[in-house]
Design an enzyme around this catalytic site. Structure first.
Site, PDB file in Angstrom:
ATOM      1  N   GLU A  23       0.766  -1.204  -0.046  1.00  0.00           N
ATOM      2  CA  GLU A  23      -0.018   0.133   0.102  1.00  0.00           C
ATOM      3  C   GLU A  23       0.999   1.350  -0.007  1.00  0.00           C
ATOM      4  O   GLU A  23       1.945   1.466   0.744  1.00  0.00           O
ATOM      5  CB  GLU A  23      -1.208   0.073   1.295  1.00  0.00           C
ATOM      6  N   HIS A  82      -3.906   6.893   0.455  1.00  0.00           N
ATOM      7  CA  HIS A  82      -3.205   5.531   0.432  1.00  0.00           C
ATOM      8  C   HIS A  82      -3.908   4.505  -0.726  1.00  0.00           C
ATOM      9  O   HIS A  82      -4.944   4.917  -1.223  1.00  0.00           O
ATOM     10  CB  HIS A  82      -3.432   4.847   1.803  1.00  0.00           C
ATOM     11  N   HIS A  84      -4.989   0.789  -2.196  1.00  0.00           N
ATOM     12  CA  HIS A  84      -5.523  -0.742  -1.819  1.00  0.00           C
ATOM     13  C   HIS A  84      -5.025  -1.313  -3.228  1.00  0.00           C
ATOM     14  O   HIS A  84      -5.845  -1.365  -4.156  1.00  0.00           O
ATOM     15  CB  HIS A  84      -6.910  -0.889  -1.593  1.00  0.00           C
ATOM     16  N   ASP A  95      -9.058   0.775   8.007  1.00  0.00           N
ATOM     17  CA  ASP A  95      -8.927   2.143   7.699  1.00  0.00           C
ATOM     18  C   ASP A  95      -9.651   3.078   8.815  1.00  0.00           C
ATOM     19  O   ASP A  95      -9.128   3.923   9.310  1.00  0.00           O
ATOM     20  CB  ASP A  95      -9.160   2.456   6.361  1.00  0.00           C
TER      21      ASP A  95
END
Length: 138
Positions: A23, A82, A84, A95
């Site tokens: 990630e 971020h 995935h 999260d």
């Protein structure tokens, strides 16, 4: 609403692709105007999580440096992002458990979707609320 410049949009997706299968994570710099959050620049921050393929943790020192840069340049940190790489196109339970910046925008780049999806939420301190994303020419 999050207004994301084209260069910032591309930078988030480029970082997500470059760091896959880990990630990717980072910060968004810009300004706030009324109900709009305007993200003008992206700063990559190393992911120091113990399991970076399924979670992220912003490197504290690098994050502080981004806040210092924002202050020095008359901007502010307006959010974080971020990716995935193979996970859902929505914020995960992890999260939600780890979110710690109320009032900030959290951008998620999902590479599992074809084409990749980039969405945004605002963390209220209790939950994520979906934020509209407008792509600007800048």
């Amino acid at each position: 609403m999050l207004e994301l410049g084209r260069a910032a949009y591309d930078a988030v997706l480029d970082h997500a692709r470059a760091d896959a299968p880990r990630e990717a994570c980072g910060a968004l710099l810009g300004r706030r105007e009324d109900d709009r959050v305007i993200a003008e620049a992206v700063r990559r921050v190393p992911n120091v999580a113990d399991a970076p393929r399924v979670t992220y943790e912003l490197d504290p020192e690098a994050t502080l440096a981004v806040f210092d840069e924002a202050e020095a340049t008359g901007r502010e940190v307006v959010g974080f992002y971020h990716s995935h790489p193979a996970g859902p196109a929505h914020m995960s339970d992890t999260d939600r458990e780890q979110a710690s910046w109320p009032g900030y925008v959290y951008v998620l780049a999902s590479l599992a979707a074809r084409p990749p999806i980039l969405d945004a939420w605002t963390w209220t301190g209790e939950r994520f609320e979906r934020a509209d994303v407008a792509l600007a020419d800048k």
